[in-house]
Design a protein around this motif. Structure first.
Motif, PDB file in Angstrom:
ATOM      1  N   PHE A 197      52.260  40.097  52.554  1.00 11.60           N
ATOM      2  CA  PHE A 197      53.131  40.621  51.502  1.00 11.60           C
ATOM      3  C   PHE A 197      53.723  41.977  51.896  1.00 11.60           C
ATOM      4  O   PHE A 197      54.889  42.264  51.635  1.00 11.60           O
ATOM      5  CB  PHE A 197      52.340  40.738  50.197  1.00 11.60           C
ATOM      6  CG  PHE A 197      53.178  41.095  49.005  1.00 11.60           C
ATOM      7  CD1 PHE A 197      54.319  40.373  48.704  1.00 11.60           C
ATOM      8  CD2 PHE A 197      52.827  42.142  48.167  1.00 11.60           C
ATOM      9  CE1 PHE A 197      55.089  40.683  47.596  1.00 11.60           C
ATOM     10  CE2 PHE A 197      53.589  42.467  47.064  1.00 11.60           C
ATOM     11  CZ  PHE A 197      54.726  41.730  46.777  1.00 11.60           C
ATOM     12  N   ALA A 198      52.892  42.781  52.575  1.00 11.03           N
ATOM     13  CA  ALA A 198      53.367  44.111  52.992  1.00 11.03           C
ATOM     14  C   ALA A 198      54.525  43.981  53.978  1.00 11.03           C
ATOM     15  O   ALA A 198      55.531  44.697  53.869  1.00 11.03           O
ATOM     16  CB  ALA A 198      52.217  44.894  53.624  1.00 11.03           C
ATOM     17  N   THR A 245      52.465  37.775  41.503  1.00  9.09           N
ATOM     18  CA  THR A 245      52.980  39.103  41.846  1.00  9.09           C
ATOM     19  C   THR A 245      54.154  39.000  42.811  1.00  9.09           C
ATOM     20  O   THR A 245      55.161  39.675  42.656  1.00  9.09           O
ATOM     21  CB  THR A 245      51.863  39.930  42.498  1.00  9.09           C
ATOM     22  OG1 THR A 245      50.700  39.790  41.729  1.00  9.09           O
ATOM     23  CG2 THR A 245      52.243  41.391  42.583  1.00  9.09           C
ATOM     24  N   GLU A 253      42.790  33.582  43.769  1.00  8.97           N
ATOM     25  CA  GLU A 253      43.444  34.595  44.587  1.00  8.97           C
ATOM     26  C   GLU A 253      44.880  34.157  44.921  1.00  8.97           C
ATOM     27  O   GLU A 253      45.815  34.951  44.879  1.00  8.97           O
ATOM     28  CB  GLU A 253      42.636  34.760  45.871  1.00  8.97           C
ATOM     29  CG  GLU A 253      42.818  36.097  46.516  1.00  8.97           C
ATOM     30  CD  GLU A 253      41.742  36.362  47.558  1.00  8.97           C
ATOM     31  OE1 GLU A 253      41.942  37.266  48.359  1.00  8.97           O
ATOM     32  OE2 GLU A 253      40.724  35.642  47.575  1.00  8.97           O
ATOM     33  N   SER A 297      44.628  36.397  58.038  1.00  8.30           N
ATOM     34  CA  SER A 297      43.494  36.281  57.124  1.00  8.30           C
ATOM     35  C   SER A 297      43.669  37.175  55.901  1.00  8.30           C
ATOM     36  O   SER A 297      42.719  37.429  55.192  1.00  8.30           O
ATOM     37  CB  SER A 297      42.202  36.637  57.856  1.00  8.30           C
ATOM     38  OG  SER A 297      42.371  37.855  58.537  1.00  8.30           O
ATOM     39  N   SER A 298      44.865  37.653  55.689  1.00 12.26           N
ATOM     40  CA  SER A 298      45.072  38.489  54.503  1.00 12.26           C
ATOM     41  C   SER A 298      46.458  38.269  53.926  1.00 12.26           C
ATOM     42  O   SER A 298      47.470  38.410  54.608  1.00 12.26           O
ATOM     43  CB  SER A 298      44.910  39.956  54.885  1.00 12.26           C
ATOM     44  OG  SER A 298      45.396  40.761  53.848  1.00 12.26           O
ATOM     45  N   GLU A 314      47.088  34.547  41.743  1.00 11.25           N
ATOM     46  CA  GLU A 314      47.372  35.960  41.457  1.00 11.25           C
ATOM     47  C   GLU A 314      48.426  36.495  42.422  1.00 11.25           C
ATOM     48  O   GLU A 314      49.379  37.188  42.028  1.00 11.25           O
ATOM     49  CB  GLU A 314      46.064  36.765  41.590  1.00 11.25           C
ATOM     50  CG  GLU A 314      46.213  38.229  41.255  1.00 11.25           C
ATOM     51  CD  GLU A 314      46.498  38.459  39.784  1.00 11.25           C
ATOM     52  OE1 GLU A 314      45.824  37.826  38.954  1.00 11.25           O
ATOM     53  OE2 GLU A 314      47.393  39.251  39.471  1.00 11.25           O
ATOM     54  N   PHE A 315      48.227  36.165  43.686  1.00 10.77           N
ATOM     55  CA  PHE A 315      49.180  36.602  44.706  1.00 10.77           C
ATOM     56  C   PHE A 315      50.575  36.058  44.405  1.00 10.77           C
ATOM     57  O   PHE A 315      51.577  36.771  44.460  1.00 10.77           O
ATOM     58  CB  PHE A 315      48.708  36.107  46.078  1.00 10.77           C
ATOM     59  CG  PHE A 315      49.720  36.268  47.164  1.00 10.77           C
ATOM     60  CD1 PHE A 315      49.909  37.499  47.790  1.00 10.77           C
ATOM     61  CD2 PHE A 315      50.507  35.195  47.569  1.00 10.77           C
ATOM     62  CE1 PHE A 315      50.855  37.647  48.789  1.00 10.77           C
ATOM     63  CE2 PHE A 315      51.447  35.338  48.565  1.00 10.77           C
ATOM     64  CZ  PHE A 315      51.621  36.572  49.179  1.00 10.77           C
ATOM     65  N   ASP A 320      47.613  40.162  51.672  1.00 11.62           N
ATOM     66  CA  ASP A 320      48.150  41.508  51.450  1.00 11.62           C
ATOM     67  C   ASP A 320      49.021  41.942  52.623  1.00 11.62           C
ATOM     68  O   ASP A 320      50.073  42.547  52.462  1.00 11.62           O
ATOM     69  CB  ASP A 320      47.022  42.526  51.289  1.00 11.62           C
ATOM     70  CG  ASP A 320      45.968  42.044  50.334  1.00 11.62           C
ATOM     71  OD1 ASP A 320      46.332  41.250  49.462  1.00 11.62           O
ATOM     72  OD2 ASP A 320      44.809  42.442  50.472  1.00 11.62           O
ATOM     73  N   LYS A 321      48.516  41.615  53.811  1.00 11.33           N
ATOM     74  CA  LYS A 321      49.232  42.007  55.016  1.00 11.33           C
ATOM     75  C   LYS A 321      50.575  41.265  55.100  1.00 11.33           C
ATOM     76  O   LYS A 321      51.612  41.837  55.428  1.00 11.33           O
ATOM     77  CB  LYS A 321      48.360  41.610  56.209  1.00 11.33           C
ATOM     78  CG  LYS A 321      48.543  42.452  57.408  1.00 11.33           C
ATOM     79  CD  LYS A 321      47.447  42.128  58.366  1.00 11.33           C
ATOM     80  CE  LYS A 321      47.914  42.345  59.759  1.00 11.33           C
ATOM     81  NZ  LYS A 321      46.887  42.010  60.724  1.00 11.33           N
ATOM     82  N   PRO A 351      42.896  29.527  53.623  1.00 13.19           N
ATOM     83  CA  PRO A 351      41.540  30.084  53.532  1.00 13.19           C
ATOM     84  C   PRO A 351      41.184  30.689  52.177  1.00 13.19           C
ATOM     85  O   PRO A 351      40.054  31.112  51.997  1.00 13.19           O
ATOM     86  CB  PRO A 351      41.551  31.216  54.591  1.00 13.19           C
ATOM     87  CG  PRO A 351      42.881  31.225  55.224  1.00 13.19           C
ATOM     88  CD  PRO A 351      43.786  30.408  54.384  1.00 13.19           C
ATOM     89  N   PHE A 352      42.117  30.720  51.250  1.00 17.11           N
ATOM     90  CA  PHE A 352      41.870  31.536  50.059  1.00 17.11           C
ATOM     91  C   PHE A 352      41.463  30.718  48.828  1.00 17.11           C
ATOM     92  O   PHE A 352      41.765  29.530  48.729  1.00 17.11           O
ATOM     93  CB  PHE A 352      43.111  32.376  49.736  1.00 17.11           C
ATOM     94  CG  PHE A 352      43.440  33.336  50.841  1.00 17.11           C
ATOM     95  CD1 PHE A 352      42.746  34.522  50.965  1.00 17.11           C
ATOM     96  CD2 PHE A 352      44.406  33.014  51.788  1.00 17.11           C
ATOM     97  CE1 PHE A 352      43.025  35.383  52.010  1.00 17.11           C
ATOM     98  CE2 PHE A 352      44.687  33.880  52.831  1.00 17.11           C
ATOM     99  CZ  PHE A 352      43.992  35.058  52.949  1.00 17.11           C
TER     100      PHE A 352
END
Lengths: 238, 462
Positions: free
Chosen positions: A113-114, A153, A146, A107-108, A149-150, A110-111, A141-142
């Motif tokens: 990508f990390a 990057t 968003e 659900s992220s 942008e993701f 960011d996670k 889900p996004f």
């Protein structure tokens, strides 16, 4: 060391005769069942054969399916995994994955990508191939803003580090506007779709874009063999 | 001019070292404010610690009750009397106000007194009802004290809460000290001391908290502590939190000596983040201190046990300390003064205060709160201590204090909890970090068995 990269699929590679630089991002999109994962498997097999470190992020099936698939192509994965030349990331199981690398709870972005960054940074000095199968599942889900942008990057990051990346998208999952904008961000686009030839349903593959490079945009029929993989028929263009 | 050290803890600092010798100090306050205790301690310390014999003149209490009260604070007045270093005299005001009387001169001479306390000059009004004559009598009494070279504390009952009304005694004396014993929200009253006037010498203005406890009066005057030499901190030096992902957001860590508030609702991970900050510091041999105003140490240790940190071992190695003071017992000025001493003594580099509202909830006045927080932050910065102040917030509740806190601290981290597609997610927002080009926006935060992990957003969108 050859600094040009190829898909490992005869015929498709002929369409991009000059090959691809490391740092290229490839978008593969197409209908469900068309053979995108097969193409991804061939891409990884080619990477392993030419000495690349390959990372496969499995979003739609457990990584074990790709392991079996590669074994079907006579690519034993165990040795490659032990040598950390082949890395599977389980982005399929929500919880309790047995894989060494897994993303619990997709659900992220960011996670995701990390973890991707961590793995890519773990092997400095190596040529790396990254496959995400499929990115559209992660994006579901996004919100469009968003996602875009993701994307910007992430692709910038991959390009700077010379990662040869292949992202798989399933048609119809994301909004058309998102797909259109997203396709602008990739260097190479491969379209796969079902079509009709002489009254029979066929699989078609077309190179849609090669930024700053020559390519043939003619759609070609291809088939999938459980033994030989994707059999490309360059002379049977429709 | 010669200064006299009273010996009352924290009191002399308000006068930059002591009061001028021969001064008349008027101490006024409501019943229970601590006037008698302050006066007796002045005389007791003089005789006991400074070789200045003293005289206690009381018009209402018998010496026995004074001995008993003093004894409860650890002062043996009778012993000093036996050694002829002190005299306690219970008499009537008429005796000392009689113009021809040499009573005071005689008795001060017997003991070679240098200090005097009169409890209380309010009784003079019972003897002389004419205001003009009363003023003249008190003036003459004061001149008599000066002639005898006595430094004196004249206690006076405060007759009104209206601080704008001034008695004539205030104009006659050299120093006026007002003791406040006001009600506040909650169950306790709060003691404060204020120097209203000090003729011929500078002093620190404002109200200063004080307490009466074993050993006597302790004045917690924050301002003089700022005279401490500056620490060795360099703004560019960073204190790595050790928390995965957070240092990346901070571009390397907290600026050294920064005070950072970590705010969030219940369950967002404030305490875990704070504890991990200390644990990771301790693993780099940086001493940390967890000051809890709500939870006892056992619960903090038990909570940490669910992570992969051995907090108990770090406590055994003196790398982490936990101090627990229930917030109901906390006086903010005392707390700030003591915490400063603690940090300095133990060379603590990382502090976690859990929680800040528990400390400041009693300070309703915005200006006073700003002042106290300023001192707290300044002391910690001077001591090179990088501090986290945990701040529980409540959704939908306006919190004026939080706004003040945020404006003063160097950094602010806000922890959030949201529902995303029916999944509960924790987010961390680095809201403010003065002097740092930090990443903005909400970032995913997870609490795993290894502690907190922050996933910095690649795009930095809000």
């Amino acid at each position: 060391m050859n600094n040009k990269a190829y898909f490992g699929i005869e015929g498709l590679d002929n369409l991009i005769a000059q090959g691809m630089e490391y740092g290229t991002q490839i978008m593969v999109h197409g209908d469900t069942g068309i053979g995108k994962t097969f193409l991804a498997g061939e891409f990884i097999k080619e990477g392993l054969l030419c000495g690349d470190t390959c990372i496969y992020v499995a979003c739609d099936e457990p990584p074990e399916v790709m392991r079996r698939h590669l074994r079907g192509f006579k690519v034993g994965t165990k040795a490659y995994e032990e040598a950390q030349r082949l890395i599977f990331v389980d982005a399929y199981e929500e919880e309790g994955s047995r894989e060494k690398y897994a993303i619990a709870g997709q659900s992220s972005l960011d996670k995701f990508f990390a973890l991707e960054k961590e793995l890519l940074d773990r092997f400095p000095g190596r040529r790396k191939r990254l496959v995400v199968d499929s990115l559209s599942t992660l994006f579901t889900p996004f919100e469009p803003a968003e996602i875009l942008e993701f994307h910007r990057t992430r692709l910038k990051y991959l390009r700077k580090r010379g990662i040869l990346a292949l992202d798989v998208f399933v048609d119809g999952v994301l909004e058309e506007r998102v797909m259109t904008v997203t396709s602008h961000l990739y260097n190479v686009i491969v379209r796969m779709k079902f079509g009709v030839s002489e009254g029979r349903p066929v699989r078609l593959l077309q190179v849609g874009k090669v930024r700053s490079g020559k390519f043939s945009a003619v759609p070609h029929i291809f088939g999938i063999s459980p033994v030989f993989g994707i059999i490309f028929a360059p002379d049977l263009g429709v | 001019m010669l200064k006299v050290r009273t010996g009352i803890s924290g009191f002399d600092e308000l006068f930059y070292g002591g009061i001028l010798a021969g001064s008349m100090v008027l101490v006024e306050g409501i019943p229970g404010a601590g006037k008698t205790t302050l006066g007796i301690e002045f005389v007791y310390r003089g005789a006991k610690d400074f070789g200045e014999n003293g005289l206690i003149l009381t018009f209402e209490q018998f010496p026995e009750s004074l001995y008993r009260d003093a004894c409860s604070l650890g002062w043996d007045l009778q012993q000093l009397e036996k050694e002829n270093r002190l005299r306690v005299v219970c008499t009537s005001p008429e005796v000392v106000l009689e113009p021809e009387s040499r009573f005071l001169e005689q008795i001060a001479g017997e003991v070679r007194a240098k200090r005097l306390v009169v409890d209380s000059v309010s009784h003079f009004r019972q003897v002389i009802s004419n205001p003009l004559k009363l003023r003249q009598a008190v003036y003459a009494f004061g001149n008599g004290l000066r002639r005898l070279g006595l430094t004196s504390f004249l206690l006076k009952e405060q007759e009104s809460d209206d601080e704008k009304l001034h008695s004539f005694e205030e104009f006659l004396v050299d120093v006026v000290v007002r003791l406040h014993y006001g009600e506040r929200d909650g169950l306790q009253r709060r003691r404060a001391l204020e120097i209203v006037k000090s003729r011929g010498q500078p002093h620190f203005s404002g109200r200063h908290s004080f307490q009466i406890k074993e050993g006597g009066i302790h004045v917690y005057s924050l301002r003089p502590l700022l005279k401490e030499p500056q620490g060795t901190l360099a703004p560019e030096r960073r204190v790595k939190t050790g928390i995965r992902g957070l240092d990346e957001l901070l571009r390397g860590g907290f600026p050294e000596g920064a005070g950072v508030v970590v705010a969030g609702e219940a369950g967002t991970g404030k305490s875990v983040l704070g504890t991990e900050y200390l644990v990771k510091g301790a693993l780099c041999r940086e001493k940390g201190c967890y000051i809890s105003l709500e939870e006892p140490p056992e619960r903090i240790i038990a909570r940490s046990a669910s992570f992969s940190w051995n907090l108990s071992a770090l406590i055994d190695q003196n790398l982490v300390q936990i101090f627990y003071t229930p917030f109901v017992d906390v006086n903010i000025d005392q707390f700030i003064a003591e915490i400063r001493g603690l940090i300095g003594r133990h060379r603590i580099r990382r502090l976690v205060l859990d929680s800040l509202p528990a400390l400041i909830s009693g300070v309703q006045d915005a200006a006073a709160l700003r002042e106290k927080l300023f001192f707290l932050l300044a002391y910690l910065k001077n001591l090179d201590c990088t501090s986290l102040f945990l701040y529980p917030t409540v959704v939908g509740q306006e919190d004026r204090q939080f706004g003040i806190v945020q404006s003063l601290v160097q950094g602010s981290i806000i922890l959030k909890s949201i529902l995303f597609h029916n999944r509960r997610m924790r987010l961390l927002e680095l809201y403010k970090m003065r002097g740092t080009a930090h990443a903005t926006g909400n970032h995913l935060m997870e609490i795993t068995e290894d502690g907190v992990q922050v996933f910095p957003r690649p795009g930095g969108w809000q």
